[in-house]
Structures are given as C-alpha cells and as structure tokens.
Enzyme design. Structure first.
Site, PDB file in Angstrom:
ATOM      1  NE  ARG A  14      -1.186   2.466   2.902  1.00 57.55           N
ATOM      2  CZ  ARG A  14      -0.642   3.566   3.403  1.00 57.55           C
ATOM      3  NH1 ARG A  14      -0.542   4.665   2.681  1.00 57.55           N
ATOM      4  NH2 ARG A  14      -0.146   3.576   4.628  1.00 57.55           N
ATOM      5  CG  ASP A  15       3.177   4.246   3.122  1.00 60.83           C
ATOM      6  OD1 ASP A  15       3.137   5.176   2.324  1.00 60.83           O
ATOM      7  OD2 ASP A  15       3.405   4.402   4.338  1.00 60.83           O
ATOM      8  CG  HIS A 208       3.513   4.205   9.372  1.00 57.94           C
ATOM      9  ND1 HIS A 208       2.774   3.342   8.574  1.00 57.94           N
ATOM     10  CD2 HIS A 208       4.033   5.130   8.515  1.00 57.94           C
ATOM     11  CE1 HIS A 208       2.844   3.731   7.303  1.00 57.94           C
ATOM     12  NE2 HIS A 208       3.607   4.825   7.243  1.00 57.94           N
ATOM     13  CG  HIS A 210       7.620   7.300   5.768  1.00 54.28           C
ATOM     14  ND1 HIS A 210       7.444   7.011   4.441  1.00 54.28           N
ATOM     15  CD2 HIS A 210       6.451   7.012   6.371  1.00 54.28           C
ATOM     16  CE1 HIS A 210       6.199   6.573   4.243  1.00 54.28           C
ATOM     17  NE2 HIS A 210       5.578   6.567   5.405  1.00 54.28           N
ATOM     18  CB  CYS A 241       2.185  10.271   1.648  1.00 53.31           C
ATOM     19  SG  CYS A 241       0.547  10.991   1.426  1.00 53.31           S
ATOM     20  CG  ASN A 250       6.753   3.093   4.631  1.00 56.88           C
ATOM     21  OD1 ASN A 250       6.481   3.472   3.495  1.00 56.88           O
ATOM     22  ND2 ASN A 250       5.891   3.104   5.612  1.00 56.88           N
TER      23      ASN A 250
HETATM   24  N1  COA Z   1     -12.952   4.859  -2.672  1.00 56.03           N
HETATM   25  C1  COA Z   1     -13.239   5.038  -3.958  1.00 56.03           C
HETATM   26  N2  COA Z   1     -13.858   6.097  -4.460  1.00 56.03           N
HETATM   27  C2  COA Z   1     -14.205   7.071  -3.591  1.00 56.03           C
HETATM   28  C3  COA Z   1     -13.957   6.950  -2.226  1.00 56.03           C
HETATM   29  C4  COA Z   1     -13.283   5.806  -1.768  1.00 56.03           C
HETATM   30  N3  COA Z   1     -12.971   5.630  -0.493  1.00 56.03           N
HETATM   31  N4  COA Z   1     -14.421   8.052  -1.613  1.00 56.03           N
HETATM   32  C5  COA Z   1     -14.948   8.840  -2.554  1.00 56.03           C
HETATM   33  N5  COA Z   1     -14.825   8.245  -3.753  1.00 56.03           N
HETATM   34  C6  COA Z   1     -15.276   8.728  -5.055  1.00 56.03           C
HETATM   35  C7  COA Z   1     -16.635   9.356  -5.023  1.00 56.03           C
HETATM   36  O1  COA Z   1     -17.623   8.376  -5.171  1.00 56.03           O
HETATM   37  C8  COA Z   1     -16.594  10.279  -6.218  1.00 56.03           C
HETATM   38  O2  COA Z   1     -16.686   9.518  -7.391  1.00 56.03           O
HETATM   39  P1  COA Z   1     -17.261  10.150  -8.751  1.00 56.03           P
HETATM   40  O3  COA Z   1     -16.317  11.242  -9.156  1.00 56.03           O
HETATM   41  O4  COA Z   1     -17.237   8.996  -9.700  1.00 56.03           O
HETATM   42  O5  COA Z   1     -18.607  10.651  -8.385  1.00 56.03           O
HETATM   43  C9  COA Z   1     -15.145  10.783  -6.169  1.00 56.03           C
HETATM   44  O6  COA Z   1     -14.406   9.800  -5.435  1.00 56.03           O
HETATM   45  C10 COA Z   1     -15.010  12.118  -5.504  1.00 56.03           C
HETATM   46  O7  COA Z   1     -15.681  12.083  -4.263  1.00 56.03           O
HETATM   47  P2  COA Z   1     -15.629  13.273  -3.224  1.00 56.03           P
HETATM   48  O8  COA Z   1     -16.400  12.886  -2.018  1.00 56.03           O
HETATM   49  O9  COA Z   1     -16.008  14.564  -3.917  1.00 56.03           O
HETATM   50  O10 COA Z   1     -14.163  13.284  -2.800  1.00 56.03           O
HETATM   51  P3  COA Z   1     -12.896  14.130  -3.208  1.00 56.03           P
HETATM   52  O11 COA Z   1     -12.755  14.355  -4.667  1.00 56.03           O
HETATM   53  O12 COA Z   1     -12.826  15.287  -2.277  1.00 56.03           O
HETATM   54  O13 COA Z   1     -11.790  13.036  -2.772  1.00 56.03           O
HETATM   55  C11 COA Z   1     -11.111  11.216  -1.364  1.00 56.03           C
HETATM   56  C12 COA Z   1     -11.765  12.574  -1.449  1.00 56.03           C
HETATM   57  C13 COA Z   1     -10.961  10.893   0.085  1.00 56.03           C
HETATM   58  C14 COA Z   1     -11.960  10.216  -2.072  1.00 56.03           C
HETATM   59  C15 COA Z   1      -9.739  11.279  -2.085  1.00 56.03           C
HETATM   60  O14 COA Z   1      -9.065  12.444  -1.695  1.00 56.03           O
HETATM   61  C16 COA Z   1      -8.889  10.085  -1.736  1.00 56.03           C
HETATM   62  O15 COA Z   1      -9.152   8.967  -2.151  1.00 56.03           O
HETATM   63  N6  COA Z   1      -7.809  10.303  -0.968  1.00 56.03           N
HETATM   64  C17 COA Z   1      -6.952   9.214  -0.538  1.00 56.03           C
HETATM   65  C18 COA Z   1      -5.601   9.730  -0.455  1.00 56.03           C
HETATM   66  C19 COA Z   1      -4.611   8.651  -0.097  1.00 56.03           C
HETATM   67  O16 COA Z   1      -4.779   7.483  -0.359  1.00 56.03           O
HETATM   68  N7  COA Z   1      -3.515   9.086   0.495  1.00 56.03           N
HETATM   69  C20 COA Z   1      -2.442   8.213   0.846  1.00 56.03           C
HETATM   70  C21 COA Z   1      -2.691   7.359   2.022  1.00 56.03           C
HETATM   71  S1  COA Z   1      -2.841   8.185   3.554  1.00 56.03           S
HETATM   72 ZN    ZN Z   2       3.528   5.986   5.530  1.00 60.64          ZN
END
Ligand code: COA
Ligand code: ZN
Length: 317
Positions: A14-15, A208, A210, A241, A250
C-alpha cells in the site's frame, strides 16, 4: 527462555506501491503480497480503498483481496487503508475484517489528503467505529503527521496524545503513530511513546516510520525502548505519500527484521525468504535496491543460513 515477540505489518503493497511511477497489475500486487506472507510477516497492508483518481496505483484493491481469499493456503491477516466511510463500505464488501482508517494531527494534511478538516476526519472515524462494532470489523486508527506536518511544521505532542486517548477510548483496535514524512528524531519518539505506554496498554499502540532522514531504524529502536511492539515497515523500503511533499520510503522491513532478529526479538520472519520478497519488490517497481543492510544481509545468509541464531543475544527486559 522464549524471545519477546514483535509484530510487523508490511505496508509495502500500500504505502510502497501508491507512490511508484510504475503501476503494478493486480497479479503483480498479489505476487508481492504472497512473497511477504511466505516470509512470515505478521500482517500485510494489501492496498487501499481510496479514489482511483486520487491514487491510480491502488485501483483494484477489491480484486487483490478477492484473489488472496481464493488462495486456500493464504492465511496471513490482511488490512487495507480507508480514507472515509465509502472506503469502509468497500473494504467491508471485499470481506476484510480489519481496516486502517487515517486520522490527522494537522488540518493542512487532512485537507491535502482527503479534503477534510481534522475534526471531520475524527467524526467520520467515530462513525466508522460505530458501524464496525456491528460488522465485527476491527479498526486500526493511524494518525498521520504525528510529529511534523509538511505544511504546518512541528506538531505539539499534546495534539497527538489527545487523538490517541480519544480513539483508544472510542474502541479503535489499535492506534498507530505515523511519522508520514520521516521527520522525527529518536528523543521525540521516545518521549511521545513512553508517555502513551504509561497511559495505555502497549499492545494497543503501534509506530509507522519513514526513513527520509535516515532515522527510521533509530526511531524503531526508540519506540521499542518505550515498550512498543508493533511496527509498520515496508519491504525494500518502498513508500511515500503522494500528498505529503518530502515523504520518502518507509523504514525497510529488511532492516527492521534484521535488527530485531539480532537483538533477540521474535517476529516470525524468515530472513532468507524476506530477501526473496525484497528482490521481487525491487524487480517489480524498478525503484529501489532494498533495505540499507540488504547486500550485507544477503551475503551473510548465503554464508551462514542460520544467522543470527548463533550470535543473537536474547532481549532482556
Ligand atoms: N474509494 C473510492 N472512491 C471514492 C472513495 C473511496 N474511499 N471516496 C470517494 N470516492 C469517489 C466518489 O464516489 C466520487 O466519485 P465520482 O467522481 O465517480 O462521483 C469521487 O471519489 C469524488 O468524491 P468526493 O467525495 O467529492 O471526494 P474528493 O474528490 O474530495 O476526494 C477522497 C476525497 C478521500 C476520495 C480522495 O481524496 C482520496 O481517495 N484520498 C486518498 C488519499 C490517499 O490514499 N492518500 C495516501 C494514504 S494516507
Ligand atoms: Zn507511511
């Protein structure tokens, strides 16, 4: 005398993979996870249920989980990261019984990562914890940027401490302190972890780290000295990240497992098999050569496959 146990979660799938220029296929991800399971790693973070637009490399985590479940010989506990309630529901549908929800010690990091404030992320986590009780799912709460935020600088330890207190009280299975950008030094780690171990059961806490500033292993040791026995690390030191500028890999499972073995801790990891997983991580990503001690460790294991059994000192107290 039995050696004291340390539990390692490999977060490489994942990370590690979320930050690579090469996006691996579901089959390649499953192959890497299988190699880590063969090496005896305690738990594997197999992916994340996040927006595929935000992190394309993690698309298809449901398929990864399904393929692992279809393998009758696969018994290693799996977890996956979730950023919100939708992620929780996707992880639950995939059949996972343990998830990692991310909390934040700064508003800026919460905003960059998931477009929420710290308080919103807390509220969503409480909602997830509430649902998880009924679903029989364990929730690990990982607090990002516990020591330093790339946007706001040093974090007041009282902020991290109160998040830990709040989420252990709220029923999190564990709370993990994440040094997301690898900025902490061992004295800080020692101070924060010692104060938390004073107030909470050590088994409910994890760390955790890095290795951005080459202090990953020193920080693992500092937390060990406080009594922490759960660590995240990443095979071959993959990691970082995409939303935290300056975050590099990490601390490598290769190095952590070697240090712990030499100190007489039991992790269940077979170092020779871990090197096979490390080689695979290097080959699949093309972005790393493995842990810092890898070339020494590989030579040592070739010359003396029983290392470190012959020279390790059982950990005393
Ligand atoms: N898994 C998959 N899709 C997701 C989701 C999830 N957990 N949460 C939201 N979505 C989808 C929504 O359904 C929407 O889809 P659409 O465009 O097809 O309608 C789209 O993502 C946008 O949703 P929204 O609520 O407006 O979110 P956003 O654009 O503000 O994004 C997150 C928010 C949280 C979804 C996004 O920033 C994200 O996935 N971040 C993860 C970051 C990450 O992994 N960082 C590293 C690890 S810490
Ligand atoms: Zn990390």
């Amino acid at each position: 005398m039995t050696n004291e146990q340390v539990f390692i979660t490999d977060v490489g799938p994942r990370d590690g993979l979320q930050n690579q220029s090469r996006i691996l296929s579901v089959e390649q991800r499953v192959q890497l996870i299988g190699a880590l399971a063969d090496a005896g790693v305690g738990q594997i973070e197999v992916g994340s249920f996040v927006s595929p637009k935000a992190v394309p490399a993690m698309a298809g985590t449901d398929l990864v989980v399904r393929q692992l479940q279809a393998d009758n010989h696969y018994t290693t506990p799996n977890v996956a990261l979730i950023p919100n309630l939708k992620g929780y529901h996707l992880a639950r549908s995939a059949g996972l019984s343990r998830v990692v929800m991310v909390l934040y010690a700064s508003d800026s990091m919460a905003q960059k990562n998931v477009g929420m404030t710290m308080v919103e992320a807390n509220r969503v986590t409480l909602q997830i914890l509430d649902e998880a009780v009924g679903d029989g799912i364990q929730v690990i709460a990982t607090i990002a940027v516990v020591f330093e935020c790339p946007f706001e600088g040093a974090i007041d330890p009282s902020v991290s401490q109160s998040l830990v207190d709040q989420f252990i009280a709220a029923g999190a299975y564990q709370v993990v302190l994440a040094d997301t950008i690898g900025a902490a030094h061992p004295q800080q780690v020692r101070a924060l972890t010692a104060s938390l171990v004073d107030r909470h059961v050590a088994d409910s806490l994890g760390c955790h780290f890095h290795d951005t500033r080459a202090m990953g292993l020193a920080n693992v040791h500092a937390a060990l000295e406080s009594g922490i026995r759960r660590f995240d690390s990443s095979i071959a030191g993959l990691g970082g990240c995409p939303f935290a500028p300056g975050a590099s890999g990490n601390v490598a499972t290769d190095d952590v497992a070697m240090m712990l073995a030499q100190m007489g801790f039991e992790t269940g990891i077979d170092l020779a098999k871990l090197m096979i997983a490390s080689d695979l991580a290097c080959q699949l990503t093309g972005s790393t050569k493995g842990g810092r001690a890898k070339s020494w460790l590989v030579n040592q294991l070739q010359e003396n496959p029983a290392w470190p059994e012959i020279n390790k000192q059982p950990h005393q107290g």
